[in-house]
Each structure stands twice: as structure tokens, then as C-alpha cells.
Design a protein around this motif. Structure first.
Motif, PDB file in Angstrom:
ATOM      1  N   LYS A 159     -15.707  -8.071  43.451  1.00  0.00           N
ATOM      2  CA  LYS A 159     -16.830  -8.980  43.180  1.00  0.00           C
ATOM      3  C   LYS A 159     -16.838  -9.479  41.749  1.00  0.00           C
ATOM      4  O   LYS A 159     -17.355 -10.551  41.444  1.00  0.00           O
ATOM      5  CB  LYS A 159     -18.149  -8.270  43.477  1.00  0.00           C
ATOM      6  CG  LYS A 159     -18.429  -8.246  44.956  1.00  0.00           C
ATOM      7  CD  LYS A 159     -19.891  -7.898  45.210  1.00  0.00           C
ATOM      8  CE  LYS A 159     -20.149  -7.730  46.672  1.00  0.00           C
ATOM      9  NZ  LYS A 159     -20.333  -6.336  47.064  1.00  0.00           N
ATOM     10  N   LYS A 160     -16.276  -8.644  40.837  1.00  0.00           N
ATOM     11  CA  LYS A 160     -16.263  -9.073  39.435  1.00  0.00           C
ATOM     12  C   LYS A 160     -14.924  -9.672  39.046  1.00  0.00           C
ATOM     13  O   LYS A 160     -14.656  -9.900  37.873  1.00  0.00           O
ATOM     14  CB  LYS A 160     -16.556  -7.865  38.531  1.00  0.00           C
ATOM     15  CG  LYS A 160     -18.010  -7.432  38.662  1.00  0.00           C
ATOM     16  CD  LYS A 160     -18.226  -6.163  37.864  1.00  0.00           C
ATOM     17  CE  LYS A 160     -19.542  -5.549  38.262  1.00  0.00           C
ATOM     18  NZ  LYS A 160     -19.510  -4.094  38.077  1.00  0.00           N
ATOM     19  N   THR A 197     -13.633 -14.552  42.252  1.00  0.00           N
ATOM     20  CA  THR A 197     -15.080 -14.686  42.471  1.00  0.00           C
ATOM     21  C   THR A 197     -15.688 -15.547  41.368  1.00  0.00           C
ATOM     22  O   THR A 197     -16.540 -16.407  41.613  1.00  0.00           O
ATOM     23  CB  THR A 197     -15.738 -13.294  42.473  1.00  0.00           C
ATOM     24  OG1 THR A 197     -14.954 -12.445  43.284  1.00  0.00           O
ATOM     25  CG2 THR A 197     -17.157 -13.334  42.996  1.00  0.00           C
ATOM     26  N   GLU A 198     -15.184 -15.284  40.178  1.00  0.00           N
ATOM     27  CA  GLU A 198     -15.684 -16.046  39.025  1.00  0.00           C
ATOM     28  C   GLU A 198     -15.434 -17.555  39.209  1.00  0.00           C
ATOM     29  O   GLU A 198     -16.327 -18.367  39.004  1.00  0.00           O
ATOM     30  CB  GLU A 198     -14.948 -15.564  37.786  1.00  0.00           C
ATOM     31  CG  GLU A 198     -15.761 -15.687  36.511  1.00  0.00           C
ATOM     32  CD  GLU A 198     -15.024 -14.966  35.408  1.00  0.00           C
ATOM     33  OE1 GLU A 198     -14.334 -15.651  34.630  1.00  0.00           O
ATOM     34  OE2 GLU A 198     -15.107 -13.711  35.379  1.00  0.00           O
ATOM     35  N   LEU A 252     -15.086 -19.126  41.960  1.00  0.00           N
ATOM     36  CA  LEU A 252     -15.949 -19.627  43.025  1.00  0.00           C
ATOM     37  C   LEU A 252     -17.372 -19.855  42.528  1.00  0.00           C
ATOM     38  O   LEU A 252     -18.057 -20.785  42.952  1.00  0.00           O
ATOM     39  CB  LEU A 252     -15.947 -18.665  44.214  1.00  0.00           C
ATOM     40  CG  LEU A 252     -14.621 -18.618  44.994  1.00  0.00           C
ATOM     41  CD1 LEU A 252     -14.640 -17.518  46.049  1.00  0.00           C
ATOM     42  CD2 LEU A 252     -14.316 -19.960  45.660  1.00  0.00           C
ATOM     43  N   ARG A 253     -17.734 -18.943  41.627  1.00  0.00           N
ATOM     44  CA  ARG A 253     -19.095 -19.086  41.083  1.00  0.00           C
ATOM     45  C   ARG A 253     -19.265 -20.404  40.322  1.00  0.00           C
ATOM     46  O   ARG A 253     -20.325 -21.015  40.352  1.00  0.00           O
ATOM     47  CB  ARG A 253     -19.412 -17.923  40.151  1.00  0.00           C
ATOM     48  CG  ARG A 253     -20.363 -16.963  40.847  1.00  0.00           C
ATOM     49  CD  ARG A 253     -20.839 -15.914  39.867  1.00  0.00           C
ATOM     50  NE  ARG A 253     -20.815 -14.635  40.488  1.00  0.00           N
ATOM     51  CZ  ARG A 253     -20.214 -13.561  40.032  1.00  0.00           C
ATOM     52  NH1 ARG A 253     -19.578 -13.618  38.867  1.00  0.00           N
ATOM     53  NH2 ARG A 253     -20.237 -12.459  40.703  1.00  0.00           N
ATOM     54  N   ARG A 292      -6.844 -15.909  47.746  1.00  0.00           N
ATOM     55  CA  ARG A 292      -7.357 -14.564  48.033  1.00  0.00           C
ATOM     56  C   ARG A 292      -6.553 -13.907  49.180  1.00  0.00           C
ATOM     57  O   ARG A 292      -6.122 -12.767  49.093  1.00  0.00           O
ATOM     58  CB  ARG A 292      -8.828 -14.698  48.448  1.00  0.00           C
ATOM     59  CG  ARG A 292      -9.566 -13.393  48.559  1.00  0.00           C
ATOM     60  CD  ARG A 292     -10.841 -13.624  49.341  1.00  0.00           C
ATOM     61  NE  ARG A 292     -11.866 -14.258  48.564  1.00  0.00           N
ATOM     62  CZ  ARG A 292     -12.806 -13.580  47.870  1.00  0.00           C
ATOM     63  NH1 ARG A 292     -12.816 -12.278  47.901  1.00  0.00           N
ATOM     64  NH2 ARG A 292     -13.707 -14.217  47.185  1.00  0.00           N
TER      65      ARG A 292
END
Ligand code: PHE
Length: 346
Positions: free
Chosen positions: A35-36, A40-41, A43-44, A65
């Protein structure tokens, strides 16, 4: 962003390839896919993208991914497989290596000789009979044509328990007992192995307890030639085809005529040496045609039936066969002696 994702994929895959154990692999999984993680970043940050770009980058991020996840999975399977192979190699057993011998005992040399003789006679149609070691005077002597006071009783010094009971001095009482059981009907064809006792002083050739094997054949028309043929087969099978036998006249109260059988000396081939005391011959056993009195006492009609009997000492036979120089070796049970007759040590 696209570039960043592609870079991440290349970077992650390189790390996965370089990983050398499952822990490193897991760390990579957490670092990139967690998640970190950087994906993910990315995508954020998609909120900043245009509506057009968003699905493209979203799809690419998923592809990256998945590619990384798949690479990790492959690497993990390969690592596990390698671990199994390594374990198998480490635990490999060479089935061609000789095993560690298990120490087992072996038959006593006397037992071996007795069994060998038994087998030989069983092969000629004999049955094995046994009788008591604590015996009646009647079977040990009287039924064998040795009435009380007979001088030939002195040939076998005896251990008496009572006036009528003694330790048998030979296996011949089994003859008398077997004949009695047959109630006058032939044929009888037996050998009787067993222990016997005599009041002898123990030395290299005498023992107060030793073993004998008795043979007895009774039928119509049994002749001296049958005895000779049987003994010849026995001697040759036991001591070698090149051995000769000779019968010398002798005396036993229970046989008439009586003989002693010699075999030609193996050591010198009959020329004379220490073993045969210069004669070229070695005495092996006593034998003869069953005395009519013995037949009659056991209930056989001596006009109809005749038979032969023989008696031998397995100790003597084993001593000659294996070159043993002292009868006491058989009874002292020195493991160094006994081991020489083991199957494993030849
Ligand atoms: N019983 C005799 C002995 O002990 C041997 C023998 C057996 C002789 C049978 C003849 C017949 O000396």
C-alpha cells in the motif's frame, strides 16, 4: 507517469531476478506492490491527470503491477523447487553402498555336521528319530543283547542314576525303542542324533559327554552289501568323492557280523602320515548286521526280517572335516573358535 511506471517495472524485475532467498523476495513484494509502494503512489497522483490519460495510466499501472507480481511468483516457485532439489541432493542415499553387517550368531559346528548328516540320510529316505538321554538299563544294554553282567558292558563306562536308570552311553537304545514301536512290522529306516554320556576322563580325544548319530534299517532281504553301499555313499558325500572306504571286522554285541569303517586319509592320500598314524586309514564308525537276538527282543521275526545298524560320532567327523585338533573346543564355546564356522566369515 508512464515512464515512471515502466522504470518501476524494470527496476522491480531486476531486483526480483537478483533476489537470493524467499525473504528478499517478500521484501520486494511489500516494497513495490504494498500500500505504501511506488505504484500505489503513482495511482494516487492520477487525480491530476486528464480524463483521457487516466484510464491509460490506470491500465498500465495494473499491467506493471501484474508483471511484477507474476515475476515474483515465478521466482518463488523456482526458489522453492531449488530448495527441494537441494534437500534431495543433501539427503541422497547411495543404495549401492554395502550395508553395515548385522552381527548374528551361527550354528555350532556340531549342529552343522549333524544337520548335514541328517539331510544326507533324509535324502535317502530315512526318518529322524529321537529318544531320552536318561535311559533305562533295559534299552541301553539288555535289549541290545547286553544282559546284566555281560563283559562288553565294560566297553562303555556308564553314569548310573539308579540300578535301572542311567545316562545313555550311546544312541543305540533309540534303535531298540523304535523297533519296539514298529511291533514286528518293517520297514524301519531311521537315523537318531543325540547326546550320549560316558565315564571318560576328558582329554583331546575324549569327553564325558559327546554326540552320536545312529542309523538303523530293517526290512526283508537287507544284506551286508546294502550296509556297505550306504556307508560308501555317506563317506563320499561327507568327505569327498575321491575317498575310499574299508570295512574291518569288529565286535558289538548288538550286531553280527560287526565291522568298523575306515576312510582313506585325505592328508596323505593313503600313504601314511601323522593324522592317520601312518596307516593311510582313519576310523569313522562302527556298524553291522542287526543281531537276531536284538530283532527278536524287539518283536521282529528274525527269519523274515534282517537289518543293519551303524553308529558314528559327529565330533570325530567334524574334527576330520575341519581339521580340529581337540574335542574340547566343541564344548568350551570360545567365540574365536565358533566364529570360524560363521556363514559371514566363510
Ligand atoms: N553303539 C556303538 C558305540 O557306541 C556304535 C554302533 C552302533 C555299532 C550301531 C554298531 C551298530 O560304540
Amino acid at each position: 507517469m508512464q515512464e515512471r511506471l515502466q522504470e518501476l517495472q524494470v527496476e522491480a524485475i531486476a531486483k526480483v531476478e537478483a533476489a537470493s532467498n524467499l525473504k528478499e523476495l517478500n521484501d520486494i513484494r511489500v516494497a513495490y506492490l504494498g500500500k505504501k509502494g511506488p505504484i500505489t503512489e503513482v495511482l494516487r497522483g492520477m487525480g491530476k491527470l486528464s480524463a483521457e490519460e487516466r484510464p491509460k495510466i490506470g491500465a498500465l499501472a495494473n499491467e506493471v503491477r501484474e508483471a511484477i507480481a507474476q515475476k515474483i511468483e515465478e521466482k518463488q516457485i523456482a526458489m522453492e523447487e531449488a530448495a527441494v532439489q537441494e534437500k534431495l541432493a543433501a539427503e541422497k542415499i547411495d543404495v549401492t553402498l554395502p550395508g553395515r553387517p548385522i552381527k548374528v550368531g551361527n550354528h555350532h559346528p556340531l549342529t552343522k555336521v549333524i544337520e548335514e548328516i541328517e539331510d544326507l540320510f533324509i535324502g535317502m529316505g530315512y526318518q529322524v528319530a529321537e529318544g531320552p538321554e536318561v535311559e533305562k538299563d533295559y534299552y541301553n544294554f539288555e535289549a541290545l543283547n547286553l544282559p546284566k553282567g555281560h563283559p562288553a558292558r565294560d566297553m562303555q563306562d556308564s553314569f548310573y542314576i539308579t540300578e535301572e536308570i542311567l545316562l545313555r552311553t550311546h544312541t543305540s537304545p533309540v534303535q531298540a525303542r523304535t523297533m519296539e514301536k514298529h511291533e514286528g512290522k518293517g520297514p524301519v529306516k531311521i537315523i537318531c542324533p543325540g547326546k550320549v554320556y560316558r565315564r571318560d576322563h576328558d582329554d583331546a580325544t575324549h569327553s564325558h559327554q559327546f554326540t552320536q548319530i545312529e542309523g538303523l534299517v530293517i526290512d526283508e532281504n537287507i544284506r551286508m552289501s546294502d550296509l556297505k553301499g550306504t556307508l560308501e555313499v555317506f563317506a563320499k558325500r561327507m568327505f569327498g568323492e575321491d575317498r575310499e572306504i574299508r570295512l574291518r571286522p569288529s565286535f558289538f554285541p548288538f550286531t553280527e557280523p560287526s565291522v568298523e569303517m575306515d576312510i582313506s586319509c585325505k592328508m596323505c592320500g593313503g600313504h601314511g602320515c601323522n593324522v592317520c598314524k601312518g596307516t593311510g586309514w582313519i576310523e569313522i564308525l562302527g556298524a553291522g548286521m542287526v543281531h537276531p537276538n536284538v530283532l527278536e527282543m524287539a518283536g521282529f521275526d528274525s527269519n523274515k526280517y534282517s537289518g543293519f545298524a551303524f553308529g558314528m560320532g559327529p565330533e570325530r567327523i567334524a574334527m576330520l572335516k575341519y581339521g580340529i585338533d581337540d574335542i574340547r573346543h566343541f564344548y568350551t564355546n570360545d567365540i574365536r573358535f565358533l566364529k570360524q564356522f560363521s556363514r559371514h566369515e566363510g
